[in-house]
Design a protein around this motif. Structure first.
Motif, PDB file in Angstrom:
ATOM      1  N   PRO A  94       0.826  -1.210   0.000  1.00  0.00           N
ATOM      2  CA  PRO A  94       0.000   0.000   0.000  1.00  0.00           C
ATOM      3  C   PRO A  94       0.861   1.261   0.000  1.00  0.00           C
ATOM      4  O   PRO A  94       1.967   1.274   0.548  1.00  0.00           O
ATOM      5  CB  PRO A  94      -0.797  -0.124   1.302  1.00  0.00           C
ATOM      6  CG  PRO A  94      -0.798  -1.585   1.624  1.00  0.00           C
ATOM      7  CD  PRO A  94       0.527  -2.087   1.147  1.00  0.00           C
TER       8      PRO A  94
ATOM      9  N   ARG B 161      -3.343  -1.441  -3.959  1.00  0.00           N
ATOM     10  CA  ARG B 161      -3.613  -1.877  -2.589  1.00  0.00           C
ATOM     11  C   ARG B 161      -3.917  -0.718  -1.642  1.00  0.00           C
ATOM     12  O   ARG B 161      -4.040  -0.921  -0.437  1.00  0.00           O
ATOM     13  CB  ARG B 161      -2.442  -2.710  -2.063  1.00  0.00           C
ATOM     14  CG  ARG B 161      -2.075  -3.879  -2.970  1.00  0.00           C
ATOM     15  CD  ARG B 161      -1.261  -4.909  -2.240  1.00  0.00           C
ATOM     16  NE  ARG B 161      -2.031  -5.552  -1.190  1.00  0.00           N
ATOM     17  CZ  ARG B 161      -1.512  -6.382  -0.275  1.00  0.00           C
ATOM     18  NH1 ARG B 161      -0.216  -6.659  -0.303  1.00  0.00           N
ATOM     19  NH2 ARG B 161      -2.275  -6.924   0.635  1.00  0.00           N
TER      20      ARG B 161
ATOM     21  N   ARG C 124     -10.257  -1.273  -6.436  1.00  0.00           N
ATOM     22  CA  ARG C 124      -8.825  -1.545  -6.632  1.00  0.00           C
ATOM     23  C   ARG C 124      -8.419  -1.226  -8.079  1.00  0.00           C
ATOM     24  O   ARG C 124      -7.379  -0.619  -8.337  1.00  0.00           O
ATOM     25  CB  ARG C 124      -8.519  -3.014  -6.303  1.00  0.00           C
ATOM     26  CG  ARG C 124      -8.830  -3.381  -4.856  1.00  0.00           C
ATOM     27  CD  ARG C 124      -8.678  -4.870  -4.588  1.00  0.00           C
ATOM     28  NE  ARG C 124      -7.324  -5.168  -4.135  1.00  0.00           N
ATOM     29  CZ  ARG C 124      -6.438  -5.847  -4.820  1.00  0.00           C
ATOM     30  NH1 ARG C 124      -6.737  -6.295  -6.035  1.00  0.00           N
ATOM     31  NH2 ARG C 124      -5.242  -6.099  -4.325  1.00  0.00           N
TER      32      ARG C 124
ATOM     33  N   ASP D  21      -5.570  -3.724   2.871  1.00  0.00           N
ATOM     34  CA  ASP D  21      -5.951  -4.540   1.716  1.00  0.00           C
ATOM     35  C   ASP D  21      -5.916  -6.030   2.056  1.00  0.00           C
ATOM     36  O   ASP D  21      -5.182  -6.808   1.442  1.00  0.00           O
ATOM     37  CB  ASP D  21      -5.018  -4.249   0.529  1.00  0.00           C
ATOM     38  CG  ASP D  21      -5.494  -4.911  -0.765  1.00  0.00           C
ATOM     39  OD1 ASP D  21      -6.704  -5.022  -0.973  1.00  0.00           O
ATOM     40  OD2 ASP D  21      -4.627  -5.321  -1.568  1.00  0.00           O
TER      41      ASP D  21
ATOM     42  N   GLY E 164      -6.036  -8.564  -0.750  1.00  0.00           N
ATOM     43  CA  GLY E 164      -4.971  -8.590  -1.747  1.00  0.00           C
ATOM     44  C   GLY E 164      -4.299  -9.955  -1.765  1.00  0.00           C
ATOM     45  O   GLY E 164      -3.959 -10.501  -0.708  1.00  0.00           O
TER      46      GLY E 164
ATOM     47  N   GLU F 124      -8.026 -10.699  -7.131  1.00  0.00           N
ATOM     48  CA  GLU F 124      -6.994 -10.237  -8.075  1.00  0.00           C
ATOM     49  C   GLU F 124      -7.440 -10.455  -9.515  1.00  0.00           C
ATOM     50  O   GLU F 124      -7.267  -9.591 -10.386  1.00  0.00           O
ATOM     51  CB  GLU F 124      -5.667 -10.954  -7.819  1.00  0.00           C
ATOM     52  CG  GLU F 124      -5.036 -10.662  -6.458  1.00  0.00           C
ATOM     53  CD  GLU F 124      -4.505  -9.244  -6.328  1.00  0.00           C
ATOM     54  OE1 GLU F 124      -4.528  -8.478  -7.316  1.00  0.00           O
ATOM     55  OE2 GLU F 124      -4.067  -8.883  -5.213  1.00  0.00           O
TER      56      GLU F 124
END
Length: 562
Positions: free
Chosen positions: A67, A74, A304, A404, A407, A413
């Motif tokens: 991040p 993220r 995202r 996140d 993630g 994703e």
């Protein structure tokens, strides 16, 4: 450092593992599909969802990001919510400025950390409360603000140098912003201290919500005037909140909301650059506003993907060098269109899950809808439950402890990548239309959104999409009644009295002088913000200022599309 031979071996090993995984997934899928009754599922946007996601869906990789680093998939802050929780806003406004001022003080006393102003429909359209077209609508869907005097009352006892305020206004946004700035001056607050956002996103109005005043080109000029003026005078103020919310509420899919909103954002950037502004002088104060719908994972992936697309475009296409220009900062609101009049208590659950998705997606600010908003403006009790929903998320669930947390999820994703691809494909279609403005003038966006809305309604009517309490799990019992907020005609009568008093005590000669100076500025190329601010200080009314600009710009008339 690994040798070339070692790297090649690592790649071969990975390919072997992926081949093994592919065979196992094929075998699993063959077994899974035998005898199942629910082997096909779709997102809310009619995207088919595979029952299992693996490393194959991310092409064997997950982006190695943290991040706070470009491209911010993220999150834009390296410490996430550990450094600072999201701002908790509740969209509020009804009746007169005096009544709404009391609601704001109640919300602040309950732990709300930012204010969000809901204006009534006459204000949204640039009409005074005593204008004939305002009859019957004053204070009904928000607060009535017709002059600086109303804005002063709205924030009486609320220090504008300390509170962050969001104003949901578009067509006459520049005027309401000037009322707010003048009210801050009356409090002795430096304009440089002001923090907040004015929505000011006119392109989505032509596209979806239809609250406009002027034709497209002069409306865009006003927005760029705000970019230019605010970068020098109100550097902490967000001059626009580029809004996907209303596009989604009108019936767009998640991918359409993502692409159409970002395309609007790119258009504003291009207009600022065309004015001669340095992109890094205004882009850091551009913000976004997203709808958080029912499909939990799709909404997280959308947020995202949005951050990543914006960062790459600002850096690679528009040449922004300041990392703050690459960062997409955004407010989120749970989806009003998902609320149901039937079994309204179910809305509390819907809002809680949508709020969770917004937080897991990394929002900087959040409004949670009240259970009764499909029936009326919310009561204090309903607003308190909606605010407590955010506070439970923040202080009881542990969700803010990890940045996140989804993630690396194969599904999230893969869905992030897929939404990015779909958005890029829509950008190509928009370019083929000649860009956003031409697409609006020819009705391309409007038709795409209408088609999507019609499909979603058909799915509900055909029971292909289930809505709890509406087309499934309905009851024959009498619906549970909940208290509703009723707005009578008293607000309109009070507004008319106060406006008559304002017109009696103000300096009419000064009013006419300021309005004529504004018309002259609009005829030329001067930045009109200082002239509107002068009008506000002289207690010119909302409609008087709108009419002065309309004398020069003309009024917008929506083309008819089939």
């Amino acid at each position: 450092m690994a040798s070339v031979h070692e790297l090649e071996q690592t790649l071969r090993d990975r390919d072997d593992e992926l081949a093994r995984l592919r065979a196992e997934v094929d075998a699993w899928r063959a077994a899974f599909t035998k005898g199942t009754t629910r082997d096909v599922a779709f997102t809310n946007s009619a995207r088919e969802v595979a029952p299992l996601h693996t490393a194959l869906d991310t092409e064997g990789r997950v982006d190695l990001e943290v991040p706070g680093k470009y491209p911010f998939t993220r999150g834009i802050h390296p410490t996430g919510y550990r450094g600072k929780l999201w701002t908790m806003r509740q969209f509020a406004g009804f009746g007169t400025a005096r009544e709404t001022n009391a609601r704001y003080k109640f919300l602040l006393s309950q732990g709300q950390t930012g204010l969000s102003v809901a204006f009534d429909f006459p204000t949204l359209m640039g009409y005074d409360s005593d204008h004939p077209r305002s009859e019957g609508e004053v204070g009904k869907c928000g607060v009535a603000i017709s002059s600086l005097a109303d804005m002063e009352t709205l924030f009486e006892g609320i220090p504008l140098g300390k509170v962050s305020t969001s104003m949901t206004i578009n067509g006459p946004a520049i005027i309401l912003f000037c009322f707010y700035a003048a009210a801050a001056e009356k409090q002795g607050v430096s304009l440089a201290q002001l923090q907040g956002t004015v929505q000011n996103d006119i392109l989505k109005e032509y596209m979806a919500q239809h609250a406009w005043c002027f034709p497209i080109e002069p409306a865009l000029r006003l927005i760029v005037d705000m970019f230019e003026w605010s970068s020098a005078h109100t550097p902490k103020w967000n001059t626009i909140s580029i809004s996907g919310y209303h596009i989604r509420e009108a019936g767009a899919t998640a991918a359409q909301e993502l692409a159409f909103t970002l395309a609007d954002g790119f258009t504003y950037v291009e207009r600022g650059i065309a004015r001669g502004l340095d992109v890094d002088d205004f882009a850091p104060r551009l913000s976004f506003f997203w709808d958080i719908h029912n499909d939990f994972f799709e909404e997280i992936a959308k947020l995202r993907a949005a951050r990543r697309i914006w960062a790459r475009r600002l850096k690679e296409k528009y040449g922004a060098k300041d990392p703050r220009s690459w960062m997409m900062r955004f407010h989120s609101q749970t989806a009003g269109v998902t609320l149901t009049a039937q079994q309204p208590m179910n809305n509390v659950v819907r809002v809680a899950y949508q709020g969770l998705a917004a937080v897991l997606g990394g929002t900087q600010s959040l409004h949670t809808n009240s259970m009764d908003e499909t029936l009326s403006l919310p009561t204090e009790q309903a607003v308190q439950v909606a605010l407590r929903t955010q506070q439970i998320l923040a202080y009881e669930t542990g969700v803010p402890n990890v940045m996140d947390p989804l993630g690396g999820s194969y599904y999230v994703e893969a869905l992030t990548d897929q939404l990015e691809r779909e958005a890029e494909a829509l950008f190509e279609q928009i370019d083929a239309q000649g860009g956003v403005v031409q697409g609006l003038e020819e009705g391309w966006f409007q038709r795409r959104i209408a088609e999507s809305a019609a499909r979603q309604q058909w799915e509900i009517e055909q029971h292909r999409k289930l809505i709890v309490g509406v087309n499934e799990f309905v009851t024959d019992e009498e619906e549970l009644s909940i208290p509703l907020l009723k707005i009578g005609q008293e607000a309109e009568e009070e507004q008319k009295r106060s406006m008559a008093e304002l017109r009696e005590r103000r300096d009419d000669a000064l009013v006419q002088q300021r309005l004529e100076a504004l018309r002259e500025a609009a005829r030329g190329t001067a930045n009109v913000v200082p002239f509107i601010l002068d009008c506000a200080r002289a207690y010119c009314t909302l409609y008087e200022i709108r009419a002065a600009l309309e004398d020069v710009f003309g009024a917008y008339r929506e083309p008819v599309f089939f």
